[in-house]
Motif scaffolding. Structure first.
Motif, mmCIF file in Angstrom:
data_model
loop_
_atom_site.group_PDB
_atom_site.id
_atom_site.type_symbol
_atom_site.label_atom_id
_atom_site.label_comp_id
_atom_site.label_asym_id
_atom_site.label_seq_id
_atom_site.Cartn_x
_atom_site.Cartn_y
_atom_site.Cartn_z
ATOM 1 N N TYR A 196 0.832 -1.204 0.000
ATOM 2 C CA TYR A 196 0.000 0.000 0.000
ATOM 3 C C TYR A 196 0.867 1.254 0.000
ATOM 4 N N CYS A 197 1.974 1.213 0.736
ATOM 5 C CA CYS A 197 2.905 2.350 0.708
ATOM 6 C C CYS A 197 3.463 2.555 -0.696
ATOM 7 N N VAL A 198 3.723 1.449 -1.402
ATOM 8 C CA VAL A 198 4.201 1.551 -2.789
ATOM 9 C C VAL A 198 3.120 2.161 -3.669
ATOM 10 N N LEU B 68 12.872 -2.533 -1.315
ATOM 11 C CA LEU B 68 12.290 -1.210 -1.038
ATOM 12 C C LEU B 68 13.203 -0.358 -0.170
ATOM 13 N N ILE B 69 13.809 -0.950 0.841
ATOM 14 C CA ILE B 69 14.687 -0.178 1.718
ATOM 15 C C ILE B 69 15.912 0.319 0.951
ATOM 16 N N SER B 70 16.393 -0.480 -0.004
ATOM 17 C CA SER B 70 17.597 -0.091 -0.751
ATOM 18 C C SER B 70 17.356 1.070 -1.706
ATOM 19 N N LEU B 71 16.098 1.456 -1.950
ATOM 20 C CA LEU B 71 15.833 2.612 -2.810
ATOM 21 C C LEU B 71 16.475 3.883 -2.258
ATOM 22 N N TRP B 72 16.671 3.948 -0.939
ATOM 23 C CA TRP B 72 17.282 5.130 -0.338
ATOM 24 C C TRP B 72 18.720 5.329 -0.829
ATOM 25 N N LEU C 173 10.631 8.128 1.892
ATOM 26 C CA LEU C 173 10.584 7.517 3.218
ATOM 27 C C LEU C 173 9.325 6.674 3.391
ATOM 28 N N ALA C 174 8.211 7.117 2.814
ATOM 29 C CA ALA C 174 6.967 6.333 2.894
ATOM 30 C C ALA C 174 7.114 5.017 2.155
ATOM 31 N N VAL C 175 7.812 5.027 1.007
ATOM 32 C CA VAL C 175 8.044 3.786 0.263
ATOM 33 C C VAL C 175 8.950 2.853 1.065
ATOM 34 N N MET C 176 9.976 3.389 1.695
ATOM 35 C CA MET C 176 10.855 2.562 2.525
ATOM 36 C C MET C 176 10.106 1.958 3.706
ATOM 37 N N LEU C 177 9.131 2.684 4.244
ATOM 38 C CA LEU C 177 8.298 2.142 5.318
ATOM 39 C C LEU C 177 7.612 0.853 4.861
ATOM 40 N N GLY C 178 7.254 0.791 3.582
ATOM 41 C CA GLY C 178 6.681 -0.437 3.041
ATOM 42 C C GLY C 178 7.644 -1.609 3.148
ATOM 43 N N GLY C 179 8.935 -1.373 2.894
ATOM 44 C CA GLY C 179 9.916 -2.442 3.044
ATOM 45 C C GLY C 179 10.034 -2.925 4.473
ATOM 46 N N VAL C 180 9.949 -2.020 5.430
ATOM 47 C CA VAL C 180 9.979 -2.408 6.846
ATOM 48 C C VAL C 180 8.781 -3.303 7.182
ATOM 49 N N CYS C 181 7.616 -2.985 6.615
ATOM 50 C CA CYS C 181 6.425 -3.812 6.860
ATOM 51 C C CYS C 181 6.620 -5.227 6.336
ATOM 52 N N PHE C 182 7.263 -5.380 5.170
ATOM 53 C CA PHE C 182 7.566 -6.715 4.644
ATOM 54 C C PHE C 182 8.422 -7.504 5.633
ATOM 55 N N ILE C 183 9.446 -6.869 6.170
ATOM 56 C CA ILE C 183 10.339 -7.556 7.103
ATOM 57 C C ILE C 183 9.583 -7.989 8.359
ATOM 58 N N ILE C 184 8.692 -7.132 8.848
ATOM 59 C CA ILE C 184 7.901 -7.472 10.035
ATOM 60 C C ILE C 184 7.008 -8.682 9.774
#
Length: 440
Positions: free
Chosen positions: A244-246, A318-322, A397-408
């Motif tokens: 959803y963040c994506v 997603l996190i690596s996009l930063w 940062l919102a897109v990276m938050l999506g990557g954190v959700c995947f890890i969780i």
């Protein structure tokens, strides 16, 4: 059976890649985007359990599920034609509500369709086939504005803040034709067998249809939810929060953060949105090819382990996009997202369907969707505040938050205990299938 999913995802793909940009063209700010997208999860929350119960208890000349495919496709096609021609922000938001409602009417019975028609040992392949068509439809939809602009040389740049580029409009018209045409193909070419005991089926309809009966059926099914479904609820919630963040911020993040666009009317912004569309096409292309490999990976390990590995790929991507040095590097992290997306669209459903009670696949698939949309509603209501006060409207940062959700979601995935696949048991309401029909 699954070809209609190509058109459904063509429509979804256009929506995901372009709706936030359309909102920004019509004057929306970054912190307003989540609340404007509220239609997506809220319509799923309301529509899917209702349509699931109705399709479980419907029979007509088009069968059980196919009437809903068709009605949803007609309404969604009309919304796809009107949405890019919106004259105001609130008109676009209203048409998004119509599009999401219609797409949910078509999509939800497709999930139960696989459980209806395929034997247990073919269901992983069946849901993987849906992922294949979803990936193919999304690839073409996401790349369509770029193709029309750069190959067919249609106008890509908007002259004013309230003008959607011509290439985007034509893409939505093509999507409307695709949505209706492919769903019509499934409706006209796929056979559903009628109930064997029509009198018993009508008695079932009297018990389960109507507003009061539908609410009771949903409430009862919720209380009797299988343990596997309860475990998968956490997996779905965090996985779809990531996606959803994506959906919300990926195209504007590419345009603003990586292309450096500051004005939605500038050519640079349009170029960024088009490049984001190609990147979305890239991860959906990976989804397409990964759908062939998922059944083998699941067979070699297990469905929960395979899904956890895929989510890890998406989270890292997603996190690596930063850290990407330029927009040209963005397709590389999209490889991981494509692997995760293919798994999200298939393996949780394959894990779930074997645990569901017979002949209630529609209503349980609708309830299962609630574990996707409820967290998304929370994000729609709260992420705007986070963007304005914590993220300084940094879309990346919102897109990276999506990557954190995947890890969780990974440890929750590894806790899922699957139910052993059971052979098909014939209900008194349905005739036995011939071996040729099953193989077909």
């Amino acid at each position: 059976m699954s070809f209609g999913f190509f058109g459904i995802q063509f429509g979804w793909g256009l929506q995901m890649a372009n709706t936030s940009a359309i909102f920004e063209h019509l004057g929306a700010h970054a912190d307003q985007i989540p609340i404007l997208w509220l239609a997506a999860p809220l319509t799923g929350l309301v529509v899917q359990p209702i349509i699931g119960n109705l399709s479980d208890n419907t029979w007509g000349f088009l069968g059980r599920r196919r009437p809903y495919f068709l009605v949803g496709a007609i309404l969604a096609s009309l919304a796809l034609i009107w949405l890019p021609n919106s004259s105001s922000l609130w008109m676009a938001v209203g048409l998004l509500w119509l599009l999401d409602t219609a797409a949910n009417i078509s999509m939800e019975p497709f999930r139960a369709f696989v459980g209806d028609l395929l034997p247990a040992h073919q269901r992983t392949k069946g849901f993987a086939m849906q992922s294949l068509f979803i990936g193919l439809g999304a690839v073409l939809a996401s790349a369509m504005p770029w193709l029309l602009s750069n190959v067919f040389e249609l106008s890509a740049n908007s002259a004013t803040n309230n003008t959607v580029p011509q290439a985007v409009k034509i893409s939505f018209y093509i999507g409307a034709a695709c949505f209706l045409g492919t769903v019509m193909w499934t409706v006209l070419t796929t056979e559903e067998r009628p109930p064997r005991d029509m009198e018993a089926f009508r008695e079932q309809q009297e018990r389960r249809l109507g507003i009061g009966a539908t609410v009771r059926e949903i409430f009862t099914a919720f209380k009797q939810m299988p343990p596997t479904m309860r475990q998968l609820a956490w997996v779905q919630g965090f996985s779809w929060l990531g996606m959803y963040c994506v959906f919300l911020y990926f195209p504007p993040a590419i345009a603003h953060n990586l292309f450096g666009a500051t004005d939605e009317t500038s050519p640079l912004y349009s170029q960024g949105i088009e490049w984001a569309g190609l990147c979305i096409a890239a991860y959906n292309a990976v989804c397409f090819f990964a759908s062939f490999l998922l059944p083998k990976l699941a067979a070699a390990t297990s469905r929960p382990i395979a899904h956890a590995l895929c989510l890890a790929c998406g989270g890292v991507g997603l996190i690596s996009l930063w850290f990407v040095p330029s927009p040209a590097w963005v397709p590389l992290p999209m490889l991981g997202l494509g692997v995760a997306w293919s798994s999200i669209l298939s393996l949780p459903y394959a894990m779930l369907v074997g645990a569901l009670p017979a002949k209630k696949g529609g209503i349980y698939m609708g309830i299962f969707n609630m574990f996707i949309v409820l967290p998304e509603i929370i994000i729609s209501l709260g992420l705007g505040w986070v963007m304005a006060h914590l993220f300084d409207n940094n879309r990346l940062l919102a897109v990276m938050l999506g990557g954190v959700c995947f890890i969780i979601a990974i440890p929750f995935t590894l806790r899922v205990q699957e139910v052993a696949a059971q052979p098909l048991v014939q209900s008194s309401l349905n005739p036995p299938r011939e071996p040729e029909a099953v193989a077909k």
